[in-house]
Design a protein around this motif. Structure first.
Motif, short mmCIF file in Angstrom:
data_model
loop_
_atom_site.label_atom_id
_atom_site.label_comp_id
_atom_site.label_asym_id
_atom_site.label_seq_id
_atom_site.Cartn_x
_atom_site.Cartn_y
_atom_site.Cartn_z
N THR A 17 0.84 -1.20 0.00
CA THR A 17 0.00 0.00 0.00
C THR A 17 0.88 1.25 0.00
N ASP A 18 0.28 2.38 -0.36
CA ASP A 18 1.01 3.64 -0.36
C ASP A 18 1.52 3.99 1.05
N GLU A 22 5.49 4.39 2.03
CA GLU A 22 6.04 5.58 2.68
C GLU A 22 6.82 5.22 3.94
N GLY A 70 6.55 2.78 -6.38
CA GLY A 70 6.93 4.18 -6.19
C GLY A 70 8.33 4.38 -5.68
#
Length: 118
Positions: A17-18, A22, A70
């Motif tokens: 997940t984002d 992060e 990402g």
């Protein structure tokens, strides 16, 4: 040595997940190394028979599957891939739960602590 690299997220592989990405980025920044990736593995053990391992690793092993989220690379060894297809790694930071969580559709059951599954 063969390493399979992919950048798309699908139900065939692991999903980060984002929020988890992060957190991994923040932890990697603390380490101060740019050669580390998040390795996710399944090992024998725990009260339900199998347990998850998440750790930073610089190695590339034969048959590794690498996915980019990402800028965060997640690596799964070839023996763990069948156990982790469609699994979602998230990060929770709540009063009742803190840390990385794994929602695995392949697990038919787990222990109360959530560290192992079968």
């Amino acid at each position: 040595m063969t390493v399979q690299q992919t950048t798309e997220s699908s139900t065939d592989g692991i999903i980060l997940t984002d929020v988890a990405a992060e957190k991994v980025k923040a932890l990697l920044d603390q380490e101060g190394r740019d050669d580390l990736r998040l390795r996710v593995a399944v090992q024998p053990g725990g009260c339900s028979g199998l347990r998850y391992q998440l750790f930073f690793d610089e190695r590339s092993l034969d048959g590794d599957v690498v996915k980019d989220f990402g800028g965060v690379e997640v690596v799964v060894d070839r023996m763990s891939v069948p156990y982790l297809g469609g699994a979602t790694i998230d990060f929770a930071d709540r009063i009742d739960r803190q840390g990385f969580t794994i929602d695995n559709p392949n697990a038919s059951g787990s222990c109360a602590c959530g560290d192992s599954f079968h």
